[in-house]
Each structure stands twice: as C-alpha cells, then as structure tokens.
Design a protein around this motif. Structure first.
Motif, PDB file in Angstrom:
ATOM      1  N   VAL A  43       0.696  -1.215  -0.092  1.00 50.27           N
ATOM      2  CA  VAL A  43      -0.234  -0.001  -0.050  1.00 50.27           C
ATOM      3  C   VAL A  43       1.042   1.310   0.153  1.00 50.27           C
ATOM      4  O   VAL A  43       0.481   2.219  -0.731  1.00 50.27           O
ATOM      5  CB  VAL A  43      -1.054   0.032   1.130  1.00 50.27           C
ATOM      6  N   GLY A  44       1.824   1.317   0.954  1.00 51.98           N
ATOM      7  CA  GLY A  44       2.906   2.403   0.631  1.00 51.98           C
ATOM      8  C   GLY A  44       3.562   2.552  -0.560  1.00 51.98           C
ATOM      9  O   GLY A  44       3.615   3.599  -0.981  1.00 51.98           O
ATOM     10  N   SER A  45       3.885   1.494  -1.457  1.00 49.91           N
ATOM     11  CA  SER A  45       4.606   1.720  -2.596  1.00 49.91           C
ATOM     12  C   SER A  45       3.499   1.989  -3.520  1.00 49.91           C
ATOM     13  O   SER A  45       3.694   3.057  -4.548  1.00 49.91           O
ATOM     14  CB  SER A  45       4.945   0.480  -3.215  1.00 49.91           C
ATOM     15  N   ALA A  46       2.312   1.708  -3.458  1.00 47.23           N
ATOM     16  CA  ALA A  46       1.290   2.280  -4.388  1.00 47.23           C
ATOM     17  C   ALA A  46       0.587   3.526  -4.145  1.00 47.23           C
ATOM     18  O   ALA A  46       0.545   4.361  -5.095  1.00 47.23           O
ATOM     19  CB  ALA A  46      -0.229   1.259  -4.162  1.00 47.23           C
ATOM     20  N   ILE A  47       0.420   3.991  -2.956  1.00 49.97           N
ATOM     21  CA  ILE A  47       0.335   5.413  -2.508  1.00 49.97           C
ATOM     22  C   ILE A  47       1.176   6.187  -3.402  1.00 49.97           C
ATOM     23  O   ILE A  47       0.803   7.229  -3.915  1.00 49.97           O
ATOM     24  CB  ILE A  47       0.148   5.667  -1.002  1.00 49.97           C
ATOM     25  N   THR A  48       2.502   5.801  -3.217  1.00 50.79           N
ATOM     26  CA  THR A  48       3.697   7.004  -3.842  1.00 50.79           C
ATOM     27  C   THR A  48       3.325   6.826  -5.290  1.00 50.79           C
ATOM     28  O   THR A  48       3.771   7.953  -6.039  1.00 50.79           O
ATOM     29  CB  THR A  48       4.954   6.393  -3.318  1.00 50.79           C
ATOM     30  N   SER A  49       3.200   5.673  -5.777  1.00 54.71           N
ATOM     31  CA  SER A  49       3.152   5.617  -7.437  1.00 54.71           C
ATOM     32  C   SER A  49       1.720   6.352  -7.912  1.00 54.71           C
ATOM     33  O   SER A  49       2.122   7.107  -8.978  1.00 54.71           O
ATOM     34  CB  SER A  49       2.888   4.191  -7.902  1.00 54.71           C
ATOM     35  N   VAL A  50       0.798   6.489  -7.082  1.00 55.28           N
ATOM     36  CA  VAL A  50      -0.267   7.030  -7.444  1.00 55.28           C
ATOM     37  C   VAL A  50      -0.221   8.717  -7.218  1.00 55.28           C
ATOM     38  O   VAL A  50      -0.781   9.371  -8.168  1.00 55.28           O
ATOM     39  CB  VAL A  50      -1.703   6.379  -7.059  1.00 55.28           C
ATOM     40  N   ALA A  51       0.293   8.849  -6.234  1.00 54.53           N
ATOM     41  CA  ALA A  51       0.528  10.313  -5.938  1.00 54.53           C
ATOM     42  C   ALA A  51       1.429  10.963  -6.826  1.00 54.53           C
ATOM     43  O   ALA A  51       1.464  12.212  -7.183  1.00 54.53           O
ATOM     44  CB  ALA A  51       0.942  10.727  -4.527  1.00 54.53           C
ATOM     45  N   GLY A  52       2.494  10.229  -7.289  1.00 53.37           N
ATOM     46  CA  GLY A  52       3.496  10.725  -8.266  1.00 53.37           C
ATOM     47  C   GLY A  52       2.863  11.136  -9.651  1.00 53.37           C
ATOM     48  O   GLY A  52       3.490  11.901 -10.253  1.00 53.37           O
ATOM     49  N   VAL A  53       1.880  10.173 -10.159  1.00 52.14           N
ATOM     50  CA  VAL A  53       1.278  10.469 -11.428  1.00 52.14           C
ATOM     51  C   VAL A  53       0.380  11.528 -11.080  1.00 52.14           C
ATOM     52  O   VAL A  53       0.556  12.639 -12.232  1.00 52.14           O
ATOM     53  CB  VAL A  53       0.534   9.233 -11.954  1.00 52.14           C
ATOM     54  N   LEU A  54      -0.319  11.749 -10.246  1.00 50.08           N
ATOM     55  CA  LEU A  54      -1.210  12.853 -10.109  1.00 50.08           C
ATOM     56  C   LEU A  54      -0.560  13.911  -9.156  1.00 50.08           C
ATOM     57  O   LEU A  54      -0.875  13.942  -7.829  1.00 50.08           O
ATOM     58  CB  LEU A  54      -2.583  12.262  -9.209  1.00 50.08           C
ATOM     59  N   GLY A  55      -0.016  14.521  -9.760  1.00 52.53           N
ATOM     60  CA  GLY A  55       1.118  15.600  -9.237  1.00 52.53           C
ATOM     61  C   GLY A  55       0.224  16.800  -8.296  1.00 52.53           C
ATOM     62  O   GLY A  55       0.843  17.231  -7.319  1.00 52.53           O
ATOM     63  N   GLN A  56      -1.247  16.721  -8.709  1.00 53.85           N
ATOM     64  CA  GLN A  56      -2.055  17.662  -7.874  1.00 53.85           C
ATOM     65  C   GLN A  56      -2.483  17.272  -6.514  1.00 53.85           C
ATOM     66  O   GLN A  56      -2.742  18.002  -5.785  1.00 53.85           O
ATOM     67  CB  GLN A  56      -3.230  18.033  -8.846  1.00 53.85           C
ATOM     68  N   MET A  57      -2.589  15.844  -6.371  1.00 53.01           N
ATOM     69  CA  MET A  57      -2.812  15.472  -5.002  1.00 53.01           C
ATOM     70  C   MET A  57      -1.829  15.205  -3.986  1.00 53.01           C
ATOM     71  O   MET A  57      -2.262  14.383  -2.908  1.00 53.01           O
ATOM     72  CB  MET A  57      -3.615  14.190  -5.317  1.00 53.01           C
ATOM     73  N   ASP A  58      -0.681  15.469  -4.080  1.00 52.27           N
ATOM     74  CA  ASP A  58       0.237  15.219  -2.999  1.00 52.27           C
ATOM     75  C   ASP A  58       0.003  15.796  -1.874  1.00 52.27           C
ATOM     76  O   ASP A  58       0.289  14.880  -0.676  1.00 52.27           O
ATOM     77  CB  ASP A  58       1.748  15.702  -3.786  1.00 52.27           C
ATOM     78  N   PRO A  59      -0.216  17.016  -1.439  1.00 52.55           N
ATOM     79  CA  PRO A  59      -0.767  17.382   0.002  1.00 52.55           C
ATOM     80  C   PRO A  59      -1.634  16.645   0.528  1.00 52.55           C
ATOM     81  O   PRO A  59      -1.766  16.267   1.592  1.00 52.55           O
ATOM     82  CB  PRO A  59      -0.968  18.744  -0.278  1.00 52.55           C
ATOM     83  N   VAL A  60      -2.718  16.471  -0.431  1.00 53.46           N
ATOM     84  CA  VAL A  60      -3.961  15.660   0.189  1.00 53.46           C
ATOM     85  C   VAL A  60      -3.757  14.329   0.682  1.00 53.46           C
ATOM     86  O   VAL A  60      -4.226  13.524   1.617  1.00 53.46           O
ATOM     87  CB  VAL A  60      -5.158  15.658  -0.840  1.00 53.46           C
TER      88      VAL A  60
END
Length: 107
Positions: A43-60
């Motif tokens: 889950v930790g690896s998946a969160i960073t992968s998805v957050a890296g693709v969607l650069g707008q959602m990093d703070p959220v």
C-alpha cells in the motif's frame, strides 16, 4: 436496554474469536503479521506511485497518510495486545517503510 443480538453480529463476533484462537500458534501469528507487513508495504508503494502520477494530489495524499498512521497509533490500547491490534501496528510499520523506501529512491 441491551441491543438485539443478530445472526450477523454473532457470526462476526465468533469469527474474530475463532481467528484469535487459530492464531494462538506462534507460527501462524507470525505468518499473519508478515502478510500484514507486506500488505502495508504494498500500500505504501502504491500510494507513492499514484501520488507521483497525479501531481496535484500530493498534499492531500500526505494528509491522508499522516491521519491514517496517527489514527492507528491512537487505537492501540495499553494492556495485552490482540491480534487485530498487532496486525494494525505491523501494517502501519510496513506502510511507513514503503513510503521511506520510495522517498530514498527519489534522492
């Protein structure tokens, strides 16, 4: 006034008790905790992968991860730990390890 005991409540209550007795064997408990740690790492690896693709959602995403980890820390109760508490703790450790490992990959 006592709430009505439904079949669903009895089934889930019995399921938790059966899982607790099944995991009484140390090797079984260790295997469940290892699976929880690996799932948290995934889950930790998946969160960073998805957050890296969607650069707008990093703070959220960071806020959700921090709130989730703090909530699992607050759920711990002082005293004898149950299997569910141990699974939450180990999965939280796996999640944070996955996040730190992905952060070091970026350096």
């Amino acid at each position: 006034m006592q709430p009505q005991s439904t079949r669903l409540q009895r089934s889930f209550g019995g399921l938790v008790q059966q899982l607790e007795t099944w995991a009484g064997n140390p090797w079984r408990r260790l295997s469940v905790l290892c699976i929880a740690a690996l799932f948290g790492f995934l889950v930790g690896s998946a969160i960073t992968s998805v957050a890296g693709v969607l650069g707008q959602m990093d703070p959220v995403g960071a806020l959700i991860v921090v709130l989730g980890t703090e909530a699992t820390v607050r759920l711990r109760i002082v005293g004898p730990s149950t299997l569910l508490q141990q699974v939450l703790t180990v999965s939280r450790i796996g999640l944070l390890y996955g996040l730190f490992l992905e952060a070091f990959k970026l350096l």
